[in-house]
Design an enzyme around this catalytic site. Structure first.
Site, PDB file in Angstrom:
ATOM      1  N   ARG A  86       0.831  -1.195   0.000  1.00  0.00           N
ATOM      2  CA  ARG A  86       0.000   0.000   0.000  1.00  0.00           C
ATOM      3  C   ARG A  86       0.870   1.252   0.000  1.00  0.00           C
ATOM      4  O   ARG A  86       1.835   1.363   0.758  1.00  0.00           O
ATOM      5  CB  ARG A  86      -0.892   0.002   1.228  1.00  0.00           C
ATOM      6  CG  ARG A  86      -1.594   1.313   1.385  1.00  0.00           C
ATOM      7  CD  ARG A  86      -2.864   1.202   2.130  1.00  0.00           C
ATOM      8  NE  ARG A  86      -3.331   2.532   2.449  1.00  0.00           N
ATOM      9  CZ  ARG A  86      -4.405   2.765   3.144  1.00  0.00           C
ATOM     10  NH1 ARG A  86      -5.121   1.765   3.592  1.00  0.00           N
ATOM     11  NH2 ARG A  86      -4.772   3.996   3.400  1.00  0.00           N
ATOM     12  N   ARG A  96      -7.528   0.969  -3.559  1.00  0.00           N
ATOM     13  CA  ARG A  96      -6.480   0.622  -2.601  1.00  0.00           C
ATOM     14  C   ARG A  96      -6.214  -0.881  -2.558  1.00  0.00           C
ATOM     15  O   ARG A  96      -7.115  -1.691  -2.722  1.00  0.00           O
ATOM     16  CB  ARG A  96      -6.824   1.142  -1.209  1.00  0.00           C
ATOM     17  CG  ARG A  96      -8.075   0.597  -0.673  1.00  0.00           C
ATOM     18  CD  ARG A  96      -9.014   1.603   0.006  1.00  0.00           C
ATOM     19  NE  ARG A  96      -8.975   2.979  -0.397  1.00  0.00           N
ATOM     20  CZ  ARG A  96      -8.626   3.977   0.424  1.00  0.00           C
ATOM     21  NH1 ARG A  96      -8.270   3.740   1.651  1.00  0.00           N
ATOM     22  NH2 ARG A  96      -8.653   5.218   0.009  1.00  0.00           N
ATOM     23  N   ASP A  99      -6.898  -2.072   3.048  1.00  0.00           N
ATOM     24  CA  ASP A  99      -7.243  -1.281   4.232  1.00  0.00           C
ATOM     25  C   ASP A  99      -7.484  -2.227   5.387  1.00  0.00           C
ATOM     26  O   ASP A  99      -8.226  -3.203   5.226  1.00  0.00           O
ATOM     27  CB  ASP A  99      -8.606  -0.596   4.011  1.00  0.00           C
ATOM     28  CG  ASP A  99      -8.528   0.838   3.619  1.00  0.00           C
ATOM     29  OD1 ASP A  99      -7.486   1.463   3.815  1.00  0.00           O
ATOM     30  OD2 ASP A  99      -9.548   1.333   3.100  1.00  0.00           O
ATOM     31  N   ASP A 101      -8.855  -1.461   9.003  1.00  0.00           N
ATOM     32  CA  ASP A 101      -9.324  -0.378   9.875  1.00  0.00           C
ATOM     33  C   ASP A 101      -9.822  -0.914  11.211  1.00  0.00           C
ATOM     34  O   ASP A 101     -10.632  -1.852  11.240  1.00  0.00           O
ATOM     35  CB  ASP A 101     -10.502   0.357   9.217  1.00  0.00           C
ATOM     36  CG  ASP A 101     -10.094   1.122   7.967  1.00  0.00           C
ATOM     37  OD1 ASP A 101      -8.932   1.550   7.885  1.00  0.00           O
ATOM     38  OD2 ASP A 101     -10.960   1.289   7.083  1.00  0.00           O
TER      39      ASP A 101
HETATM   40  N1  ROI Z   1     -15.865   1.084  -0.913  1.00  0.00           N
HETATM   41  C1  ROI Z   1     -16.108  -0.214  -0.631  1.00  0.00           C
HETATM   42  N2  ROI Z   1     -17.145  -0.831  -1.205  1.00  0.00           N
HETATM   43  N3  ROI Z   1     -15.340  -0.910   0.241  1.00  0.00           N
HETATM   44  C2  ROI Z   1     -14.284  -0.338   0.846  1.00  0.00           C
HETATM   45  O1  ROI Z   1     -13.578  -1.013   1.639  1.00  0.00           O
HETATM   46  C3  ROI Z   1     -13.989   1.021   0.582  1.00  0.00           C
HETATM   47  N4  ROI Z   1     -12.946   1.659   1.177  1.00  0.00           N
HETATM   48  C4  ROI Z   1     -12.702   2.934   0.957  1.00  0.00           C
HETATM   49  C5  ROI Z   1     -13.563   3.793   0.076  1.00  0.00           C
HETATM   50  C6  ROI Z   1     -12.693   4.484  -0.961  1.00  0.00           C
HETATM   51  C7  ROI Z   1     -14.270   4.824   0.950  1.00  0.00           C
HETATM   52  N5  ROI Z   1     -14.590   3.027  -0.600  1.00  0.00           N
HETATM   53  C8  ROI Z   1     -14.818   1.712  -0.322  1.00  0.00           C
HETATM   54  O2  ROI Z   1     -11.704   3.514   1.592  1.00  0.00           O
END
Ligand code: ROI
Length: 162
Positions: A86, A96, A99, A101
């Site tokens: 990343r 990305r 992530d 989180d």
């Molecule tokens: N949209 C979806 N469907 N899933 C995600 O994990 C995700 N993560 C993000 C953004 C760009 C907001 N959109 C996303 O960071």
């Protein structure tokens, strides 16, 4: 003995073989020192939130028990994101590789420059609420709001449980 906390981690990817990225991340989370994975949700295929000129996402949620502080857990998760390749740049709403989180850390409210918990967007994101309700149907936010009731009311946006 260190106090143990149950934390929930949201995983998401829409680049470089997203299913593999999310599955590998779950395995790497299981290898974090002082963390024990309790459950991994199904993988979900979701429409991008944000600009639509990007691929669909794979999302999942992991629950774990940990004696790490929230910031040490964040450090370990950021290492996993970085080792997936990343690149941290100004693409808050863009595609990305991975992530990881922190959605919830026990019943704590955390607000500092590195970390906001509960995760700021989780109550309006079907790709967080559905996998979270799958593995923790009786869970509530620190303010008492039921995750299952949020999940049952949210617009599902065509999300598919794989
Ligand atoms: N949209 C979806 N469907 N899933 C995600 O994990 C995700 N993560 C993000 C953004 C760009 C907001 N959109 C996303 O960071």
């Amino acid at each position: 003995m260190q106090q143990k906390t149950i934390a929930y981690i949201g995983l998401g990817s829409n680049l470089s073989d997203p299913k593999v990225q999310v599955s590998n991340a779950a395995k790497e989370i299981a290898d974090i020192t002082n963390c024990r994975v309790i459950a991994l949700s199904s993988l979900y295929l979701s429409k991008p939130m944000g600009p639509q000129d990007q691929d669909d996402y794979i999302n999942a949620v992991v629950s774990l028990e940990t004696s790490l502080s929230a910031l040490d857990l964040l450090n370990a998760l950021q290492k996993i994101e970085n080792s997936a390749g990343r690149v941290r740049k100004d693409n808050r709403w863009g595609a990305r590789i991975l992530d990881c989180d922190i959605l919830l850390y026990g019943n704590k409210n955390i607000d500092n420059e590195r970390l906001t918990v509960p995760h700021y967007g989780m109550t309006v994101r079907e790709f967080v609420l559905l996998p979270l309700a799958e593995i923790a149907p009786n869970l509530s936010l620190p303010d008492g709001t039921s995750i299952s009731s949020l999940a049952s009311e949210i617009n599902c946006n065509g999300i598919v449980k794989l």
